[in-house]
Scaffold this motif. Sequence first.
Motif, PDB file in Angstrom:
ATOM      1  N   GLU A 125       0.928  -0.958   0.004  1.00  0.00           N
ATOM      2  CA  GLU A 125      -0.178  -0.276  -0.303  1.00  0.00           C
ATOM      3  C   GLU A 125       1.233   0.986   0.159  1.00  0.00           C
ATOM      4  O   GLU A 125       2.081   1.396   0.354  1.00  0.00           O
ATOM      5  CB  GLU A 125      -0.639  -0.055   1.239  1.00  0.00           C
ATOM      6  CG  GLU A 125      -1.885  -1.096   1.257  1.00  0.00           C
ATOM      7  CD  GLU A 125      -2.847  -0.985   2.674  1.00  0.00           C
ATOM      8  OE1 GLU A 125      -3.063   0.431   3.048  1.00  0.00           O
ATOM      9  OE2 GLU A 125      -3.307  -2.155   2.892  1.00  0.00           O
ATOM     10  N   TYR A 151       2.086   7.143  13.890  1.00  0.00           N
ATOM     11  CA  TYR A 151       1.434   6.981  14.688  1.00  0.00           C
ATOM     12  C   TYR A 151      -0.385   7.168  13.962  1.00  0.00           C
ATOM     13  O   TYR A 151      -0.657   6.828  14.256  1.00  0.00           O
ATOM     14  CB  TYR A 151       1.124   7.802  15.826  1.00  0.00           C
ATOM     15  CG  TYR A 151       2.537   7.233  16.999  1.00  0.00           C
ATOM     16  CD1 TYR A 151       2.471   6.795  17.592  1.00  0.00           C
ATOM     17  CD2 TYR A 151       3.462   9.070  17.137  1.00  0.00           C
ATOM     18  CE1 TYR A 151       4.039   6.805  17.796  1.00  0.00           C
ATOM     19  CE2 TYR A 151       4.275   8.835  17.591  1.00  0.00           C
ATOM     20  CZ  TYR A 151       4.616   7.620  17.918  1.00  0.00           C
ATOM     21  OH  TYR A 151       5.904   7.202  19.617  1.00  0.00           O
ATOM     22  N   ASP A 152       0.177   8.093  12.658  1.00  0.00           N
ATOM     23  CA  ASP A 152      -1.087   8.377  12.126  1.00  0.00           C
ATOM     24  C   ASP A 152      -0.993   7.359  11.226  1.00  0.00           C
ATOM     25  O   ASP A 152      -2.150   7.291  10.240  1.00  0.00           O
ATOM     26  CB  ASP A 152      -0.915   9.640  11.105  1.00  0.00           C
ATOM     27  CG  ASP A 152      -1.117  10.878  11.797  1.00  0.00           C
ATOM     28  OD1 ASP A 152      -1.335  10.928  13.531  1.00  0.00           O
ATOM     29  OD2 ASP A 152      -0.556  12.273  11.465  1.00  0.00           O
ATOM     30  N   LEU A 153      -0.144   6.630  10.738  1.00  0.00           N
ATOM     31  CA  LEU A 153      -0.644   5.419   9.639  1.00  0.00           C
ATOM     32  C   LEU A 153      -0.775   4.653  10.432  1.00  0.00           C
ATOM     33  O   LEU A 153      -0.556   3.822  11.422  1.00  0.00           O
ATOM     34  CB  LEU A 153       1.533   4.999   8.908  1.00  0.00           C
ATOM     35  CG  LEU A 153       1.767   6.917   8.443  1.00  0.00           C
ATOM     36  CD1 LEU A 153       3.748   6.010   7.579  1.00  0.00           C
ATOM     37  CD2 LEU A 153       0.985   6.932   7.118  1.00  0.00           C
ATOM     38  N   ARG A 154      -1.594   3.723   9.786  1.00  0.00           N
ATOM     39  CA  ARG A 154      -1.624   1.376   9.645  1.00  0.00           C
ATOM     40  C   ARG A 154      -1.200   1.725   9.398  1.00  0.00           C
ATOM     41  O   ARG A 154      -0.162   1.806   8.844  1.00  0.00           O
ATOM     42  CB  ARG A 154      -3.470   1.834   9.557  1.00  0.00           C
ATOM     43  CG  ARG A 154      -3.058   1.490   7.934  1.00  0.00           C
ATOM     44  CD  ARG A 154      -4.761   2.215   6.939  1.00  0.00           C
ATOM     45  NE  ARG A 154      -5.121   1.192   5.717  1.00  0.00           N
ATOM     46  CZ  ARG A 154      -4.568   2.484   4.883  1.00  0.00           C
ATOM     47  NH1 ARG A 154      -4.380   3.294   5.287  1.00  0.00           N
ATOM     48  NH2 ARG A 154      -5.081   2.717   3.292  1.00  0.00           N
ATOM     49  N   ASN A 155      -1.111   0.088   9.717  1.00  0.00           N
ATOM     50  CA  ASN A 155      -0.189  -1.021   9.315  1.00  0.00           C
ATOM     51  C   ASN A 155      -0.286  -0.547   8.064  1.00  0.00           C
ATOM     52  O   ASN A 155      -1.603  -0.385   7.596  1.00  0.00           O
ATOM     53  CB  ASN A 155      -0.472  -2.175  10.041  1.00  0.00           C
ATOM     54  CG  ASN A 155       0.026  -3.754   9.647  1.00  0.00           C
ATOM     55  OD1 ASN A 155       1.613  -3.451   9.291  1.00  0.00           O
ATOM     56  ND2 ASN A 155      -0.492  -5.193   9.831  1.00  0.00           N
ATOM     57  N   GLN A 156       0.952  -1.236   7.393  1.00  0.00           N
ATOM     58  CA  GLN A 156       1.193  -1.115   5.332  1.00  0.00           C
ATOM     59  C   GLN A 156       1.037  -2.648   5.286  1.00  0.00           C
ATOM     60  O   GLN A 156       2.250  -3.847   5.018  1.00  0.00           O
ATOM     61  CB  GLN A 156       2.068  -0.469   5.436  1.00  0.00           C
ATOM     62  CG  GLN A 156       2.254   1.360   5.725  1.00  0.00           C
ATOM     63  CD  GLN A 156       1.227   1.840   4.712  1.00  0.00           C
ATOM     64  OE1 GLN A 156       0.460   1.485   3.084  1.00  0.00           O
ATOM     65  NE2 GLN A 156       0.290   3.120   5.321  1.00  0.00           N
ATOM     66  N   ASP A 157      -0.289  -3.030   4.782  1.00  0.00           N
ATOM     67  CA  ASP A 157      -0.034  -3.972   4.333  1.00  0.00           C
ATOM     68  C   ASP A 157       0.463  -4.736   3.126  1.00  0.00           C
ATOM     69  O   ASP A 157       0.464  -3.426   2.270  1.00  0.00           O
ATOM     70  CB  ASP A 157      -2.005  -4.945   4.162  1.00  0.00           C
ATOM     71  CG  ASP A 157      -2.439  -4.898   5.981  1.00  0.00           C
ATOM     72  OD1 ASP A 157      -1.134  -5.473   6.634  1.00  0.00           O
ATOM     73  OD2 ASP A 157      -3.445  -4.938   5.966  1.00  0.00           O
TER      74      ASP A 157
END
Length: 121
Positions: free
Chosen positions: A72, A87-93
Motif C-alpha cells: 500500500e 502514529y497516523d499511519l496504519r499497518n501497511q499491508d
Amino acid sequence: MDTASMQLAAASGLMSLVLFVVAVGVLALLAGGFWMTSRVKYRESPRPRPEEQPQLPPDGPVREVRQNRDYEEVPETPKGGRPLTPYDLRNQDSRPSATKERPRWSRGSSGSFGGGGLGAH
C-alpha cells in the motif's frame, strides 16, 4: 667469578623467574576459563531428546513459494495540512502482485547504493 658474569647470571635468573611467573599466570587463566565454561555449561538446559526434535509436517516438506508483493502506498499529505507521523499511519499491508514479472535492476547498475558498480550510463 667476576662481576660481569655475576650480573649476567643474576639477569638470567631474574628472567627465568619472570618467565616462570608469567607461565603460572597463563596456566591460572586457562584453568579459570575451563572452570567458568564448565559452570556455564552445567547451567544450560539439556539437549533435546530424539522425540523432542522437530518433525516434518504430515504433508511432507514445505515448498518454497515465489511471488511478488504490492504494498500500500503511504498517503500523501494534503496541501497545507500537517505532516503525517508514524502514529497516523496504519499497518501497511501487502498483497500478491497481479504481475508475475520480477523487478530487475537496470543494466550496468550494481543494484545497491555504494555497491561499487559503474552505475547506469
